[in-house]
Design a protein around this motif. Sequence first.
Motif: not given
Length: 241
Positions: A13, A66, A97, A174, A192-195, A207, A209, A225
Motif C-alpha cells: 500500500c 509485499e 495496480t 472485491s 484501494g481494492s483487494m480482490s 490490487y 491503489f 476494479t
Amino acid sequence: MKSLILCVAFVGCLVASSLGQNGPSMLGPADAYDLGGRKVRIPAPDLFTDTMILYPRIADRLTATESPLNDVLAVHVTDDLIPQIRNGEEPDLGFFTKVSVAKQLRTFDAQPLEFRALVTEFEKQPAGSLQAIAKTGERSASERLSHHWGTDAGLKIGETRMLGHFDKQARSISSMFLMNMEIFQRKLTILGSMSLVHLNDRIVFVYVFRTATADTDQQTVAEFTKRWLAKIIAANPTQKN
C-alpha cells in the motif's frame, strides 16, 4: 487458511521499495504466467503499463511492502507517466495496480468449492483486521523504503481498515480498504481494492491503489476494479491448458 488471507491482504500500500523481489515466471505472451503448470493471463488495465520487466526500478519501488509469502506477477502504472519513467525520473504514483500469488497457493489446484470456502473466510474479516498487520510490517517497510531512496523515509502507518465488500462474482470477490500514512513528513490517505480471483484453478490477488484526493475516489476505484476484473476473467477461460 484464515491466517493466510490476513497475511496476503496487506501488500504494497506504499509508494516505494527495495530490491530483491521474486520476478514473474513468464509463459508466452507478456501477460501470461506459469503457475504450477497452469497458464494464467493478467492483461493490463486500459491505459496502464506493466513495469515488472520494462521498468524494474519502479516495480521494485511498488513492491516494497509485499509479503514474503507472495510472488508479485505484475505492477501497472498509468501510461501518462511512462515518458518520465523512461527518462529515469520517479514521479508520484497516485494510481497503480498490482497482482500477486501466494507461494503456498502457486501450485494448488483450487476447485470452485475451495475457492468459495476462501471467499467465506475473506468475508468474515472484521473492518480492523488490517491494522495489526500494517503496524507489524511498518518498521521493515520503512527500512526498505529508506534503502531505496537513500534517506530516512520516516514511515508511519495510521488508521488502516476495511470499508466493506463491493463486488462478488462467481470467480471473484472485491473489498475496499483505507490506509492513512505518513512518509517523508507527507501525510497520505490511500484508497484501494483487494480482490481474490479464481483463474484456471489458481487463486490470485488483484490490487488497485489510489491516493485519495476527492470524494469520488472510492467510486472510481470500485468501477475501475470491476472493469479490470471483467477483462482478466475474460482472458482466462475455464480450460486447464
